[in-house]
Design a protein around this motif. Structure first.
Motif, PDB file in Angstrom:
ATOM      1  N   PRO A 145      22.780  88.827  68.316  1.00  0.00           N
ATOM      2  CA  PRO A 145      22.856  90.143  67.660  1.00  0.00           C
ATOM      3  C   PRO A 145      22.274  90.221  66.253  1.00  0.00           C
ATOM      4  CG  PRO A 145      24.861  89.748  68.911  1.00  0.00           C
ATOM      5  CD  PRO A 145      24.060  88.474  68.980  1.00  0.00           C
ATOM      6  N   PRO A 146      22.516  89.252  65.335  1.00  0.00           N
ATOM      7  CA  PRO A 146      21.907  89.374  64.008  1.00  0.00           C
ATOM      8  C   PRO A 146      20.379  89.355  64.046  1.00  0.00           C
ATOM      9  CG  PRO A 146      23.766  87.874  63.898  1.00  0.00           C
ATOM     10  CD  PRO A 146      23.516  88.144  65.356  1.00  0.00           C
ATOM     11  N   ASN A 147      19.790  88.584  64.951  1.00  0.00           N
ATOM     12  CA  ASN A 147      18.333  88.581  65.078  1.00  0.00           C
ATOM     13  C   ASN A 147      17.824  89.905  65.631  1.00  0.00           C
ATOM     14  OD1 ASN A 147      18.050  85.961  64.106  1.00  0.00           O
ATOM     15  ND2 ASN A 147      17.996  85.028  66.128  1.00  0.00           N
ATOM     16  N   VAL A 148      18.530  90.440  66.624  1.00  0.00           N
ATOM     17  CA  VAL A 148      18.131  91.730  67.192  1.00  0.00           C
ATOM     18  C   VAL A 148      18.197  92.815  66.121  1.00  0.00           C
ATOM     19  CG1 VAL A 148      18.703  93.498  68.898  1.00  0.00           C
ATOM     20  CG2 VAL A 148      18.887  91.073  69.511  1.00  0.00           C
ATOM     21  N   ALA A 149      19.288  92.820  65.355  1.00  0.00           N
ATOM     22  CA  ALA A 149      19.450  93.842  64.313  1.00  0.00           C
ATOM     23  C   ALA A 149      18.351  93.733  63.265  1.00  0.00           C
ATOM     24  CB  ALA A 149      20.827  93.705  63.664  1.00  0.00           C
ATOM     25  N   ALA A 150      17.993  92.498  62.886  1.00  0.00           N
ATOM     26  CA  ALA A 150      16.951  92.301  61.875  1.00  0.00           C
ATOM     27  C   ALA A 150      15.598  92.788  62.375  1.00  0.00           C
ATOM     28  CB  ALA A 150      16.873  90.822  61.484  1.00  0.00           C
ATOM     29  N   ALA A 151      15.251  92.423  63.617  1.00  0.00           N
ATOM     30  CA  ALA A 151      13.965  92.840  64.166  1.00  0.00           C
ATOM     31  C   ALA A 151      13.892  94.367  64.289  1.00  0.00           C
ATOM     32  CB  ALA A 151      13.738  92.187  65.527  1.00  0.00           C
ATOM     33  N   GLU A 152      14.971  94.979  64.758  1.00  0.00           N
ATOM     34  CA  GLU A 152      14.974  96.438  64.906  1.00  0.00           C
ATOM     35  C   GLU A 152      14.901  97.126  63.540  1.00  0.00           C
ATOM     36  OE1 GLU A 152      18.460  97.146  67.282  1.00  0.00           O
ATOM     37  OE2 GLU A 152      17.316  97.021  69.158  1.00  0.00           O
ATOM     38  N   TRP A 153      15.499  96.516  62.527  1.00  0.00           N
ATOM     39  CA  TRP A 153      15.440  97.079  61.177  1.00  0.00           C
ATOM     40  C   TRP A 153      14.003  97.115  60.664  1.00  0.00           C
ATOM     41  CZ3 TRP A 153      14.122  95.666  56.182  1.00  0.00           C
ATOM     42  CH2 TRP A 153      14.634  96.473  55.163  1.00  0.00           C
ATOM     43  N   VAL A 154      13.250  96.024  60.916  1.00  0.00           N
ATOM     44  CA  VAL A 154      11.846  95.994  60.512  1.00  0.00           C
ATOM     45  C   VAL A 154      11.051  97.046  61.266  1.00  0.00           C
ATOM     46  CG1 VAL A 154       9.739  94.604  60.484  1.00  0.00           C
ATOM     47  CG2 VAL A 154      11.910  93.563  59.837  1.00  0.00           C
ATOM     48  N   ILE A 155      11.284  97.131  62.570  1.00  0.00           N
ATOM     49  CA  ILE A 155      10.553  98.107  63.383  1.00  0.00           C
ATOM     50  C   ILE A 155      10.772  99.525  62.857  1.00  0.00           C
ATOM     51  CG2 ILE A 155      10.388  99.142  65.681  1.00  0.00           C
ATOM     52  CD1 ILE A 155      11.180  96.373  66.821  1.00  0.00           C
ATOM     53  N   LYS A 209       0.906 102.695  57.290  1.00  0.00           N
ATOM     54  CA  LYS A 209       0.185 103.666  56.473  1.00  0.00           C
ATOM     55  C   LYS A 209      -0.747 102.964  55.490  1.00  0.00           C
ATOM     56  CE  LYS A 209       3.861 107.151  56.670  1.00  0.00           C
ATOM     57  NZ  LYS A 209       4.877 107.889  55.877  1.00  0.00           N
ATOM     58  N   MET A 210      -0.400 101.738  55.097  1.00  0.00           N
ATOM     59  CA  MET A 210      -1.239 100.943  54.192  1.00  0.00           C
ATOM     60  C   MET A 210      -2.255 100.122  54.980  1.00  0.00           C
ATOM     61  SD  MET A 210       1.743  99.339  51.758  1.00  0.00           S
ATOM     62  CE  MET A 210       3.169 100.290  51.269  1.00  0.00           C
ATOM     63  N   HIS A 211      -1.811  99.568  56.110  1.00  0.00           N
ATOM     64  CA  HIS A 211      -2.658  98.712  56.962  1.00  0.00           C
ATOM     65  C   HIS A 211      -2.508  99.218  58.385  1.00  0.00           C
ATOM     66  CE1 HIS A 211      -2.947  95.753  53.642  1.00  0.00           C
ATOM     67  NE2 HIS A 211      -1.657  95.974  53.473  1.00  0.00           N
ATOM     68  N   ASP A 212      -3.449 100.030  58.826  1.00  0.00           N
ATOM     69  CA  ASP A 212      -3.258 100.715  60.105  1.00  0.00           C
ATOM     70  C   ASP A 212      -3.293  99.784  61.295  1.00  0.00           C
ATOM     71  OD1 ASP A 212      -5.953 100.173  60.045  1.00  0.00           O
ATOM     72  OD2 ASP A 212      -6.598 102.236  60.474  1.00  0.00           O
ATOM     73  N   ARG A 213      -3.756  98.548  61.108  1.00  0.00           N
ATOM     74  CA  ARG A 213      -3.775  97.578  62.203  1.00  0.00           C
ATOM     75  C   ARG A 213      -2.746  96.456  62.007  1.00  0.00           C
ATOM     76  NH1 ARG A 213      -7.905  98.192  65.782  1.00  0.00           N
ATOM     77  NH2 ARG A 213      -9.573  99.635  65.188  1.00  0.00           N
ATOM     78  N   ALA A 214      -1.791  96.674  61.145  1.00  0.00           N
ATOM     79  CA  ALA A 214      -0.737  95.666  60.934  1.00  0.00           C
ATOM     80  C   ALA A 214       0.034  95.442  62.238  1.00  0.00           C
ATOM     81  CB  ALA A 214       0.206  96.118  59.834  1.00  0.00           C
ATOM     82  N   ARG A 215       0.401  94.205  62.460  1.00  0.00           N
ATOM     83  CA  ARG A 215       1.147  93.830  63.662  1.00  0.00           C
ATOM     84  C   ARG A 215       2.447  93.128  63.250  1.00  0.00           C
ATOM     85  NH1 ARG A 215      -2.036  96.755  65.488  1.00  0.00           N
ATOM     86  NH2 ARG A 215      -3.550  96.462  67.169  1.00  0.00           N
ATOM     87  N   PHE A 216       3.489  93.370  64.049  1.00  0.00           N
ATOM     88  CA  PHE A 216       4.769  92.693  63.861  1.00  0.00           C
ATOM     89  C   PHE A 216       5.089  91.953  65.146  1.00  0.00           C
ATOM     90  CE2 PHE A 216       9.611  93.139  63.822  1.00  0.00           C
ATOM     91  CZ  PHE A 216       9.780  91.975  63.071  1.00  0.00           C
ATOM     92  N   HIS A 217       5.027  90.623  65.081  1.00  0.00           N
ATOM     93  CA  HIS A 217       5.219  89.760  66.249  1.00  0.00           C
ATOM     94  C   HIS A 217       6.662  89.251  66.275  1.00  0.00           C
ATOM     95  CE1 HIS A 217       0.848  89.592  67.011  1.00  0.00           C
ATOM     96  NE2 HIS A 217       0.750  89.600  65.692  1.00  0.00           N
ATOM     97  N   ILE A 218       7.340  89.478  67.389  1.00  0.00           N
ATOM     98  CA  ILE A 218       8.715  89.014  67.582  1.00  0.00           C
ATOM     99  C   ILE A 218       8.665  87.896  68.618  1.00  0.00           C
ATOM    100  CG2 ILE A 218      11.034  89.656  68.317  1.00  0.00           C
ATOM    101  CD1 ILE A 218      10.311  92.548  67.494  1.00  0.00           C
ATOM    102  N   VAL A 219       8.972  86.680  68.180  1.00  0.00           N
ATOM    103  CA  VAL A 219       8.802  85.496  69.032  1.00  0.00           C
ATOM    104  C   VAL A 219      10.145  84.797  69.196  1.00  0.00           C
ATOM    105  CG1 VAL A 219       7.731  83.225  69.210  1.00  0.00           C
ATOM    106  CG2 VAL A 219       6.392  85.182  68.386  1.00  0.00           C
ATOM    107  N   GLY A 220      10.576  84.648  70.435  1.00  0.00           N
ATOM    108  CA  GLY A 220      11.820  83.942  70.710  1.00  0.00           C
ATOM    109  C   GLY A 220      12.339  84.292  72.076  1.00  0.00           C
ATOM    110  N   ARG A 221      13.091  83.397  72.656  1.00  0.00           N
ATOM    111  CA  ARG A 221      13.537  83.557  74.038  1.00  0.00           C
ATOM    112  C   ARG A 221      14.537  84.686  74.201  1.00  0.00           C
ATOM    113  NH1 ARG A 221      16.060  78.792  72.885  1.00  0.00           N
ATOM    114  NH2 ARG A 221      14.605  77.583  74.120  1.00  0.00           N
TER     115      ARG A 221
END
Length: 407
Positions: free
Chosen positions: A238-248, A257-269
């Motif tokens: 749950p803490p990892n899920v909450a953190a990732a969703e917060w970033v999203i 808006k600053m970098h229109d091709r920015a990517r956020f990669h979430i890696v983990g089982r």
């Protein structure tokens, strides 16, 4: 010293998640001190395939499959007035193994990894007992309840676990926590621990394994035109899920808006459905389990760890630092790592404007990112090796440096 019985709630192989990493390296450290007997549980086919690995390090071992469904454990826990965490790991076969091992071998020390396994310490065992609680689990469940997650269940779990933690601390010769701050939190929460020996034993990092010089790049991240942000971890925690969703929700819309091709990669089982459903939204890519997280760390422009609920030392942070990566993290995620803000990592309160500012500033300065990454790796090499943890473990056990006289 004599022989050791090591009890862990999850099999310490392979060392591919936070608790397994710590138990794996503690087992290795104990194996340097004397013969070790291991009682542990497995849940998956990969877990149950680890008998040969256990046989290489243990004089005897029991790898017991844990099949009790969580709802059943919950019902039993309510009927017995016990924490669900303990009921889920209550198994007659483990009790038989402990009794047989103590009867057939000269066990001087029982080393318990995690509060779930303290229930297996016999009342009449006269040798040394060391319990590694790692984190204050009762506080974690209370934090879940405070955050609105299954309030009644988590409040109950936190209350009952606090009682069990106090019992274990008073039963043990020494109780270990993962950091000074976690040890202080434990002392502050639990009454009647005036005579208990409570101390910190930190995590380490295998900086030879997490060495960017020996890791290939991840092509998908290298080919991306915009900045590549990375978050790693067990993605049903749950803490990892909450953190990732917060970033999203709070960072990526503004960053795009600053970098229109920015990517956020979430890696983990084991990513939960709520994360899988965000794949493709605002540059989000949910990878799930990957063969080697190190290549993702090497190729990311920036690592983020905006944990809102954090207990103990975060392996994900140490791994990023060892891989010479700049990392933006919340104060909770930095707990137990005595590094300097803006030198070894960048600390930001879990508030969207500040987190975004620190991320954007580092993305705009490649030289600063490289400098911070080099400093981060130098820091963990000098201060956070598993060898240094093993030395502390030896001092504790071989010298008898415990709060009570060992038998």
């Amino acid at each position: 010293m004599g022989e050791i019985l090591f009890l862990a709630h999850r099999v310490p192989f392979p060392p591919d998640r936070g608790d397994k990493i710590r138990s794996h390296h503690l087992l290795k450290g104990l194996g340097k001190l004397g013969p070790v007997h291991v009682g542990t549980f497995g849940e998956t086919s990969q877990d149950m395939a680890q008998k040969s690995a256990l046989a290489l390090v243990a004089k005897t071992h029991a790898l017991i499959e844990r099949t009790k469904p969580l709802p059943q454990a919950g019902i039993e826990a309510v009927l017995k007035g016990k924490p669900v965490s303990l009921t889920a790991f209550d198994h007659a076969a483990m009790r038989r193994y402990v009794a047989k091992t103590l009867g057939n071998h000269r066990i001087d020390t029982i080393f318990v990894f995690s509060s779930q396994m303290g229930q297996y310490i016999p009342d009449d065992f006269a040798g040394r007992v060391v319990i590694d609680l790692c984190d204050v689990d009762s506080a974690k469940f209370e934090a879940y309840a405070h955050a609105g997650q299954r309030r009644w269940i988590n409040r109950r779990e936190g209350r009952l676990l606090a009682t069990e933690e106090a019992r274990l601390a008073n039963r043990a010769d020494t109780t270990l926590l993962i950091s000074d701050s976690e040890a202080a939190l434990f002392r502050s929460r639990i009454d009647g621990l005036e005579e208990a020996d409570i101390r910190a034993l930190g995590n380490g990092i295998d900086a030879e394994f997490f060495d960017p010089a020996h890791v290939p790049v991840q092509p998908d991240l290298e080919e991306g035109e915009g900045p590549q942000l990375l978050f790693t971890g067990q993605m049903d925690y749950p803490p990892n899920v909450a953190a990732a969703e917060w970033v999203i929700e709070n960072v990526m819309p503004e960053l795009r808006k600053m970098h229109d091709r920015a990517r956020f990669h979430i890696v983990g089982r084991a990513p939960v459905a709520s994360l899988k459903n965000r794949h493709g939204e605002n540059g989000v890519r949910v990878w799930g389990e990957v063969p080697d997280v190190r290549s993702f760390l090497k190729s990311a422009d920036l690592v983020v760890a905006p944990l809102l609920i954090a207990r103990g030392v975060q392996n994900k942070v140490l791994e990023a630092m060892a891989m010479a990566k700049a990392i933006v993290l919340t104060p909770g995620a930095a707990t137990g790592i005595e590094a300097k803000d803006d030198v070894h990592f960048a600390v930001a309160r879990p508030e969207a404007p500040e987190m975004l500012r620190r991320i954007a500033t580092l993305l705009a300065d490649e030289g600063k990112r490289a400098e911070m990454g080099r400093a981060a790796r130098d820091f963990v090499l000098a201060n956070m090796s598993w060898d240094s943890v093993h030395i502390e473990l030896e001092r504790l056990l071989v010298s008898g440096d415990t709060g009570r006289d060992a038998v």
